[in-house]
Design a protein around this motif. Sequence first.
Motif, PDB file in Angstrom:
ATOM      1  N   TYR A 191       0.834  -1.205   0.000  1.00  0.00           N
ATOM      2  CA  TYR A 191       0.000   0.000   0.000  1.00  0.00           C
ATOM      3  C   TYR A 191       0.866   1.252   0.000  1.00  0.00           C
ATOM      4  O   TYR A 191       1.799   1.345   0.804  1.00  0.00           O
ATOM      5  N   PRO A 192       0.633   2.245  -0.844  1.00  0.00           N
ATOM      6  CA  PRO A 192      -0.477   2.385  -1.796  1.00  0.00           C
ATOM      7  C   PRO A 192      -0.124   1.924  -3.219  1.00  0.00           C
ATOM      8  O   PRO A 192      -0.692   2.425  -4.189  1.00  0.00           O
ATOM      9  N   GLU A 214      -0.333  -1.267  -4.436  1.00  0.00           N
ATOM     10  CA  GLU A 214      -0.772  -2.634  -4.674  1.00  0.00           C
ATOM     11  C   GLU A 214      -1.066  -2.904  -6.147  1.00  0.00           C
ATOM     12  O   GLU A 214      -0.888  -4.035  -6.622  1.00  0.00           O
ATOM     13  N   SER A 266      -1.068  -3.779   5.544  1.00  0.00           N
ATOM     14  CA  SER A 266      -2.049  -2.836   5.027  1.00  0.00           C
ATOM     15  C   SER A 266      -3.449  -3.171   5.520  1.00  0.00           C
ATOM     16  O   SER A 266      -4.229  -2.275   5.878  1.00  0.00           O
ATOM     17  N   LEU A 323      -5.949  -0.591   7.450  1.00  0.00           N
ATOM     18  CA  LEU A 323      -7.101  -0.100   6.706  1.00  0.00           C
ATOM     19  C   LEU A 323      -8.411  -0.488   7.371  1.00  0.00           C
ATOM     20  O   LEU A 323      -9.452   0.118   7.071  1.00  0.00           O
ATOM     21  N   PHE A 376      -9.107  -2.679  -0.430  1.00  0.00           N
ATOM     22  CA  PHE A 376      -7.713  -3.004  -0.721  1.00  0.00           C
ATOM     23  C   PHE A 376      -7.587  -4.421  -1.258  1.00  0.00           C
ATOM     24  O   PHE A 376      -6.890  -4.671  -2.250  1.00  0.00           O
ATOM     25  N   THR A 387      -6.148  -5.834  -5.003  1.00  0.00           N
ATOM     26  CA  THR A 387      -5.084  -6.825  -5.219  1.00  0.00           C
ATOM     27  C   THR A 387      -5.540  -7.943  -6.143  1.00  0.00           C
ATOM     28  O   THR A 387      -4.706  -8.629  -6.745  1.00  0.00           O
TER      29      THR A 387
END
Length: 358
Positions: A250-251, A253, A273, A277, A284, A288
């Motif tokens: 992150y950020p 990914e 992460s 988060l 997130f 991914t």
Amino acid sequence: MRLVDNHVHGFWLTTGDRGRFENGLNEANIEPLADFDSGFDTQLGFAVRAHCAPLLGLPEHVDPQGYWERRQQFTEDQLARVFLPAAGVSDWLVDTGLPGAIAGLSEMAETSGGSVGEIVRLEHVAEQAAAAPGDYADAFRRILHQRSATAVATKTVLAYRGGFGGDLSEPDARSVGEAAARWRDAGGVRLTDRVLLRFGVHEALRLGKPLQFHVGLGDRDCDLHRTNPMLLLDFLRESGTTPIVLLHCYPYEREAGYLAQAFNTVYLDVGLSINHLGARAEAFIARTLELAPFRKILYSSDAFGPAELHYLGSALWRAGMAAVLTGFVARGQWSQADATRVADLIGCDNARRVYRLS
């Protein structure tokens, strides 16, 4: 599912005050939090109150003071015996390169009931080599081979020591010797010399065992804009067949997902992460799964310090994956069987293959 946590650290062994705990819920600030601030007023702090409180006999979303008062009734070891087994992890791959009063391999195994494997931090090997007599390069190779003989992987924190930009080719012997002499004269602590960092990474590549790179967010001594994994492109083109695992990301990914698709040797890890988060971890996780091949994504918690983090990494990943994958199934984009298979791949099967776990 029994997860493989492919990058984690030990839990605290000694009792601390509330200030230490709240700082443990903040990844970047290495100083005590400001008087007006609170580690509880973060996504991670809210997640602790939502998911960890019931394991301590408290209602979900208990207020911070109630959580802290209940937590104080346990030692750190007792807390670990609550939270680590609840994570449902079969194998903990532990980065042993951090100092301080934290659990080592034996404590992690005994407390969790799971298996452990060691990840050797290259910069720690460098400090040991700097303190050893004789030629630095020979000492580094000797120590690295000794320590890696029983380890599952190596790791570099190059991201914290100047980032990925610039030359990452293997340095010549003369340059290594001159750099080592300068570093030893300066005390041989906290390696930042680019020549020696490059030397260590290339020695690790020769082992053939997975090499982990910290990528993206971290303590504030990490220059975030220099940790974009796209800056590793030239290195990856020449790095051979050794598996390269991009941690946390992150950020970046999406950039890491592209690299995992573009290079057979590159893998994407989603640890750290997810904890920070909290309620936004689902988004997130979904990112991914956009571009990275599903056989190239790994689970980790990157937990360190509060034992809650070893559990939360698992709890938030499971909840986030369930939400994302059931959404795919509900929209008719995926089958239930495929969703289950991908969860198994990311949660444990990929790591077992990459790290050659039994």
